[in-house]
Enzyme design. Structure first.
Site, short mmCIF file in Angstrom:
data_model
loop_
_atom_site.label_atom_id
_atom_site.label_comp_id
_atom_site.label_asym_id
_atom_site.label_seq_id
_atom_site.Cartn_x
_atom_site.Cartn_y
_atom_site.Cartn_z
CG HIS A 1 -2.18 0.80 0.99
ND1 HIS A 1 -3.48 0.30 1.10
CD2 HIS A 1 -2.32 2.11 0.67
CE1 HIS A 1 -4.33 1.28 0.86
NE2 HIS A 1 -3.68 2.38 0.60
CD GLU B 1 -6.40 3.51 -4.68
OE1 GLU B 1 -5.65 4.50 -4.61
OE2 GLU B 1 -7.58 3.53 -4.28
CE1 TYR C 1 -10.85 5.60 -3.05
CE2 TYR C 1 -12.23 6.65 -1.38
CZ TYR C 1 -11.20 5.77 -1.73
OH TYR C 1 -10.54 5.06 -0.76
N1 LIG Z 1 -7.12 10.18 -13.65
N2 LIG Z 1 -6.46 11.25 -13.86
N3 LIG Z 1 -6.09 12.16 -12.92
C1 LIG Z 1 -5.24 13.29 -13.28
C2 LIG Z 1 -5.06 14.30 -12.17
O1 LIG Z 1 -5.08 13.66 -10.92
C3 LIG Z 1 -4.79 14.51 -9.82
C4 LIG Z 1 -4.98 13.79 -8.49
O2 LIG Z 1 -5.23 12.42 -8.75
C5 LIG Z 1 -5.55 11.58 -7.73
C6 LIG Z 1 -6.24 10.43 -8.10
C7 LIG Z 1 -6.59 9.53 -7.15
C8 LIG Z 1 -6.29 9.77 -5.81
C9 LIG Z 1 -6.75 8.81 -4.82
C10 LIG Z 1 -6.73 8.94 -3.46
N4 LIG Z 1 -7.37 7.86 -3.02
C11 LIG Z 1 -7.74 7.55 -1.64
C12 LIG Z 1 -6.72 6.53 -1.19
N5 LIG Z 1 -6.90 5.24 -1.89
C13 LIG Z 1 -6.03 4.37 -1.14
C14 LIG Z 1 -6.14 4.81 0.28
O3 LIG Z 1 -4.86 4.95 0.79
C15 LIG Z 1 -6.85 6.17 0.25
O4 LIG Z 1 -6.18 7.11 1.06
N6 LIG Z 1 -7.71 7.07 -4.02
N7 LIG Z 1 -7.35 7.67 -5.14
C16 LIG Z 1 -5.59 10.91 -5.43
C17 LIG Z 1 -5.23 11.84 -6.40
#
Ligand SMILES: N=NNCCOCCOc1ccc(-c2cn(C[C@@H]3NC[C@@H](O)[C@H]3O)nn2)cc1
Length: 447
Positions: free
Chosen positions: A121, A166, A296
């Site tokens: 993770h 992820e 999400y």
């Molecule tokens: N798709 N294109 N994006 C382009 C631009 O992205 C800018 C920012 O992007 C992201 C995308 C996804 C995330 C994210 C966070 N979590 C939550 C955590 N999951 C695992 C667990 O630890 C939780 O804390 N899940 N996903 C953050 C930032």
């Protein structure tokens, strides 16, 4: 009143992750991970937050298990800190690190809660990063050694395992967009890391079959949903191209033994070459027992020439967003789950993360987070629709049990159904905790 009633077989859980909740970063023999280094580098994390203390779950895990037991969930999904159990990344196990997880697992089993372990993770040992990290194919072998050690230590008590959480975040968000550790902005690095993470996943699955023959193993991609703004070919293609980055790029290799040509070519146009060695895809496409899905948010999307890597722009339908700024799009949950089922068949699915960021504080000993309850109602309704449509959903695991370190957003962004005071570490059950407990008890809810 509308009643949403789930199958009695559906399992319920809550999730956390090591760097986000444990703290004790310099205790019990743990060595730094890439997130320790990244978070302590000024400018990388809001308010200069880091995981040195986090929720102090390293010392308060028994209380956390009490909250889980009271919730009535079947499953607790947590991750192992690689650098706590293998401080040098490989080689000798750290007995104190192993003991912490053995105690946590025993506490869960004593309370009738099934552990679900995530091996990776995001907290790669810094010693391995100094050897090139996931860009270095040798890290795949280090991960295999770590996985084998964990299967040998805990495979007798733990049946459900997740290899990589992820992979899109751990590869492209971290090495191309530069938002997560190690904070690189190099598309070739992102492509290399994405392949090595999938290869590491496959190697772990191969070892798992020998060491935990009765167990179940999978991985947990994160996906969003982009609904085409119009039915035009260009809008549909733009949305599919963007979703391919998180979906097909990480699912085709595992379930079809191939990468999507459209992305291979698109990356190549940006001078990022996918480098595969003979036999890699056979390893990656090892049969798995389930797929975790983390969902999400979603949005409307349409073609926009020269906009980013995929020539797509998001078009928000309205202003409904959570406190982290992500649009609320519960219908996208149904759409992505049915799309995955149509594309990849009847692979069993656990929702390994779904939840909302709302930053309520404690008010007279309570936390009134009605917005989070509404988010969960909407998304569980979409999950129910998916089950009715035949998607083989085995369980739902809410993110997160506790408010915790939300990566580059720090502690300000709260995803927990339990509030955490990050000065005193006091836990306060939110209204959503009690709502979730009722939903687990009744295997459903009324709205
Ligand atoms: N798709 N294109 N994006 C382009 C631009 O992205 C800018 C920012 O992007 C992201 C995308 C996804 C995330 C994210 C966070 N979590 C939550 C955590 N999951 C695992 C667990 O630890 C939780 O804390 N899940 N996903 C953050 C930032």
């Amino acid at each position: 009143m509308t009643i949403i009633q789930f199958p009695k077989t559906l399992k319920w859980g809550a999730a956390t992750a090591s760097y986000q909740i444990e703290g004790a970063a310099h205790e019990g023999g743990r060595t730094p991970s890439i997130w320790d280094v990244f978070a302590h580098t000024p400018g990388n994390v809001k308010n200069g937050d880091h995981g040195d203390d986090a929720c102090n779950s390293y010392h308060l895990y028994k209380e956390d298990v009490q909250h889980l037991a009271n919730l009535g969930v079947n499953l607790y999904r947590f991750s192992i800190s690689w650098s706590r159990v293998l401080p040098q990344g490989t080689g000798d196990l750290n007995p104190d690190g192993v003991a912490y997880y053995r105690n946590l697992i025993q506490e869960l089993l004593d309370h009738g809660i099934e552990p679900m372990i995530t091996l990776y993770h995001w907290d790669l040992p810094q010693v391995l990063q100094e050897e090139g990290g996931w860009e270095n194919r040798k890290t795949v072998d280090a991960f295999k050694e770590y996985a084998i050690a964990m299967f040998k230590e805990f495979g007798g008590q733990v049946n459900k395992w997740i290899t990589i959480n992820e992979p899109w975040c751990a590869s492209f968000l971290s090495n191309y967009l530069g938002i997560h550790a190690p904070g690189k902005t190099d598309l070739q690095a992102g492509v290399d890391v994405s392949h090595h993470l999938l290869l590491a996943h496959g190697k772990a699955v191969q070892s798992f079959r020998d060491l935990v023959p009765h167990g179940e193993i999978g991985y947990a991609p994160n996906v969003g949903w982009l609904e085409p703004y119009t039915s035009s070919e260009v809008d549909i293609a733009a949305c599919n191209r963007s979703m391919m980055w998180q979906k097909e790029w990480f699912m085709d290799p595992v379930f079809k033994g191939t990468y999507p040509d459209e992305l291979i070519n698109l990356f190549a146009e940006h001078n990022a070459i996918l480098k595969i060695e003979k036999g890699d895809l056979e390893v990656i496409s090892q049969r798995i027992d389930f797929m975790g899905i983390n969902y999400y948010t979603g949005n409307l999307g349409r073609f926009k020439k020269d906009e980013g890597l995929f020539q797509v722009e998001e078009v928000p339908l309205d202003n409904r967003r959570t406190d982290i700024g992500w649009p609320i799009y519960a219908d996208g949950f149904y759409k992505v789950l049915t799309n995955i089922h149509e594309t990849y068949g009847d692979v069993p699915i656990y929702i390994t993360e779904n939840g909302a960021c709302y930053n309520h504080e404690v008010d007279n000993g309570a936390v009134h987070d009605q917005e989070r309850i509404q988010y969960l109602e909407q998304h569980l309704t979409s999950l129910h629709r998916s089950i009715q449509a035949g998607v083989p959903i085995r369980g739902y695991i809410v993110w997160s049990l506790l408010d915790n370190f939300e990566w580059a957003e720090g502690y300000e962004k709260r995803f927990g159904i339990i509030h955490v005071n990050f000065r005193t570490f006091e836990r306060t059950r939110k209204d959503s905790y009690y709502w979730y407990k009722q939903t687990v008890t009744n295997q459903g809810f009324e709205r």
